[in-house]
Design an enzyme around this catalytic site. Structure first.
Site, short mmCIF file in Angstrom:
data_model
loop_
_atom_site.label_atom_id
_atom_site.label_comp_id
_atom_site.label_asym_id
_atom_site.label_seq_id
_atom_site.Cartn_x
_atom_site.Cartn_y
_atom_site.Cartn_z
CB ALA A 180 -0.92 0.00 1.21
CD GLN A 181 2.61 5.39 -2.77
OE1 GLN A 181 2.62 4.55 -3.65
NE2 GLN A 181 3.69 6.03 -2.39
N GLY A 182 0.46 4.10 1.47
CA GLY A 182 0.65 4.67 2.79
C GLY A 182 1.75 3.98 3.58
#
Length: 722
Positions: free
Chosen positions: A243-245
């Site tokens: 995930a980008q987060g």
């Protein structure tokens, strides 16, 4: 080989939602104790070398045989039918255990796999690296759950998330604990669990699932679906599964368009889920639900917990984690999970006895002592260099041979040779690309430090020492001259200060007194990965003040990186690029600015003109928006008047026109109109369009904007008489 064990009897399945207090199945129910002291003993099994029965068990070499029975030897699971077995083979848990068994590593149970995968300790089967910094409260909860699930001497047939009952007919019923009431019911109050089971369990369910940019939620009233909703946003990096987060939290924030899109999608998914759960339907359902079932990884829990207006609370006794291995969050998966959890398994016999008598025995094939010695000789034939490359030593082989000699039963599998034949494939797992890059960096630092100091303590047959000494370029010469025994730490400190924008730290090194020669040599030296200088790093991070300080200290803006890019072209924004132009305006002859690709100097007069032009553009834009807003209001008012006039009957239109004509003849003001919207009688008699600026069409006393409206009105007026 001994005969394979017969399959366990298939239990009957009964839906909990169809039960009532008068059903024969739930009469005379009693809770069956599953304390370790009262449990049955393990069934005797044929022991094999390397077998371990703990929760983090090692697979026995004897369990590698192939069986056509309804049993998975990798996960130690018994199935009721072939369909359930096929569904099990598609799970990530099964594939993970297969990989663990091939690597001769401990296997995990379903609950352990769920906890570790949700916490981020395990990378997914597709290669994702899901990790997150969990709160201390969550970590303590996970530790308590792990300690509870890993109690020693757990009896066979015991499941921490299921409860075993027995009815008056001697049948045994397995039910999931999460559908029998909230957490606050203590174990000693078994009558509450029995009462909930006899009443068919809770009737109001809310099931929520979230993973990898997918969200699915549903409200169930018994078997009926009251409401359901799913969302999907692109938040996971392609070919990486992260995930980008989580990628940003690890300090590797990317500035690409895809990364910005994923960050936007994460924020929108958070907003969509929070708005949905805060709506009247879902908030009321969450308040009235008797059981709330939730499945979300550690990175996805922020959708439901924390922040202002969180829809769920961690201390809610109705909240349960779904004790099943789930697939992608969809509406169909929600229905499958609820159906699975609300299904009772009915046994005619004690399931603990069934686990004992129907547990798969380990089938081992006895071999001759000569063959065993031959196999040990093949193991010892592996060269020591290969063992070192694979990260293996000869001691495990010796220990394995000694343990086999001490064991009285001389048994062995036929697949041992296959395991030895695939050892050469593990070289790529032990030495991935990232570790190679780190080794190259370490070798370059060691070589540079060794140019000014004693020789490194390395063997003479070092494979990488010779090529690094042969390659010599002007850039290497510059790096060697800049490097001193204390320079790596200084370079790291300056690089971190440039990227973080710590101007005060740089001023201490550059602006006070005579600059240290070591620092001056590092200002324009491309020492970073990719040939980045300190000026490159500051420009790429968007630190305008740091760029100005480095240029004034003597950093060269014409030095290119390994991709032939000067610092000006890698600047993050316009304000950072303007610092190069301001420096050019003050120092026109200092550098070759065409090589630095700086377009031209930026004077104060140019900046003043740009500021004035921006103000004028802003004022013009504000005036244009105001005019557009007034025009929209006029159009809306005209549409409302047209609609109201068209809704009047012909009698009301004639009366309104007559009053206005009479007022015009007498010169008196127009009479007040009841509806303030209908203020203009000069409109088309059919559609209500204003006739101002148009040449109307007349017949009798009527006026129209077009012949079509005239024809329509005439046909409507003549219709009653026909």
């Amino acid at each position: 080989m001994l005969p394979a064990p017969r399959a366990a009897p298939v239990p009957a399945s009964v839906s909990l939602l169809t039960l009532n207090g008068e059903a024969p199945l739930v009469r005379g129910l009693s809770l069956v104790s599953q304390a370790p002291g009262e449990a049955l003993a393990w069934a005797p099994r044929t022991s094999c070398p390397g077998e371990n029965t703990s929760s983090g068990r090692k697979v026995s070499p004897c369990s590698l045989d192939i069986s056509d029975k309804l049993f998975c030897s990798a996960c130690d699971q018994v199935f009721q039918n072939h369909q359930e077995q096929r569904e099990h083979y598609k799970l990530d848990w099964h594939r993970f255990n297969l990989k663990q068994r091939l690597k001769n590593k401990p296997l995990l149970s379903a609950s352990d796999f769920e906890r570790q995968s949700s916490r981020g300790d395990l990378s997914s089967i597709s290669g994702s690296e899901d990790s997150d910094s969990a709160s201390e409260e969550d970590l303590l909860t996970l530790d308590e759950e792990r300690a509870e699930s890993e109690k020693p001497n757990r009896p066979p047939g015991f499941y921490p998330h299921r409860v075993l009952f027995r009815n008056a007919q001697g049948q045994f019923l397995y039910a999931y604990r999460c559908v029998l009431g909230p957490h606050q019911i203590p174990p000693e109050k078994a009558e509450l669990l029995l009462q909930n089971l006899q009443n068919g369990g809770p009737r109001h369910y809310v099931v929520l699932m979230a993973a990898a940019g997918h969200f699915a939620g549903a409200i169930f009233q018994g078997r009926e679906v009251v409401a359901h909703k799913t969302f999907h946003r692109y938040t996971v990096r392609a070919k990486r599964g992260t995930a980008q987060g989580l990628q940003d939290a690890q300090g590797r924030a990317s500035r690409s368009a895809g990364a910005n899109l994923r960050r936007y999608n994460e924020a929108m998914l958070y907003k969509d889920v929070r708005d949905l759960l805060a709506g009247p339907t879902w908030s009321k359902a969450l308040g009235e639900a008797e059981t709330i079932l939730l499945h979300a990884p550690r990175s996805g829990r922020s959708l439901f917990f924390g922040g202002q207006g969180a829809p769920l609370q961690r201390s809610d006794f109705r909240l349960w984690d779904i004790p099943l291995t789930t697939r992608r969050p969809t509406f169909g998966e929600l229905q499958r999970v609820l159906h699975k959890l609300t299904t009772l398994q009915v046994y005619d016999e004690d399931p603990r006895e069934m686990v004992r008598f129907h547990s798969p025995e380990t089938h081992c094939k006895p071999v001759r002592e000569e063959r065993k010695r031959d196999t040990e000789k093949e193991k010892t034939k592996v060269p020591s260099d290969a063992n070192k490359a694979l990260g293996q030593d000869e001691e495990p082989l010796k220990q394995g041979s000694e343990s086999q000699e001490e064991d009285g039963s001389e048994v062995e599998l036929e697949l041992v040779e296959l395991t030895l034949g695939t050892l050469d494939l593990r070289e790529f797992e032990v030495l991935p690309k990232r570790r190679k890059k780190r080794k190259k960096k370490e070798r370059s630092q060691k070589q540079q430090c060794g140019a000014h100091g004693p020789l490194l303590q390395q063997p003479q047959d070092e494979p990488f020492s010779q090529p690094t000494q042969v390659v010599a370029t002007p850039l290497d010469t510059l790096v060697d001259e800049a490097k001193a025994p204390g320079q790596p730490e200084l370079w790291d400190m300056l690089l971190a200060a440039c990227r973080a924008g710590e101007v005060e730290v740089l001023k201490l090194q550059l602006a006070t007194g005579p600059v240290d020669p070591g620092v001056m040599s590092l200002l324009s030296a491309p020492l970073g990965s990719g040939g980045f200088t300190l000026l490159h790093a500051a420009a790429a991070a968007g630190r305008g003040l740091v760029v100005r300080l480095l240029l004034e200290a003597g950093a060269d803006p014409t030095v290119h990186d390994s991709r032939a890019r000067p610092p000006y072209t890698v600047a993050a924004d316009r304000s950072t690029r303007n610092e190069f132009r301001r420096f050019m305006e003050k120092n026109l002859d200092a550098y070759d600015y065409s090589k630095a690709r700086v377009p031209g100097p930026l004077t104060q007069e140019m900046e003043a003109r740009q500021a004035t032009r921006k103000k004028e553009q802003k004022a013009a834009r504000r005036q244009r928006e105001q005019q557009q807003r007034k025009q929209r209001e006029q159009e809306e008012q005209e549409q409302e008047e047209r609609r109201r006039f068209a809704a009047l009957s012909d009698r009301e239109k004639r009366a309104l026109a007559a009053e206005r004509r009479l007022a015009a003849q007498l010169g008196a003001p127009s009479p007040p109109v009841p509806d303030s919207a209908v203020v203009n009688a000069g409109r088309c008699w059919s559609c209500g369009v204003s006739l101002q600026g148009l040449i109307p069409f007349h017949y009798l006393d009527f006026s129209f904007c077009s012949t079509r409206c005239l024809r329509d009105h005439r046909s409507q007026a003549g219709r009653p008489s026909s």
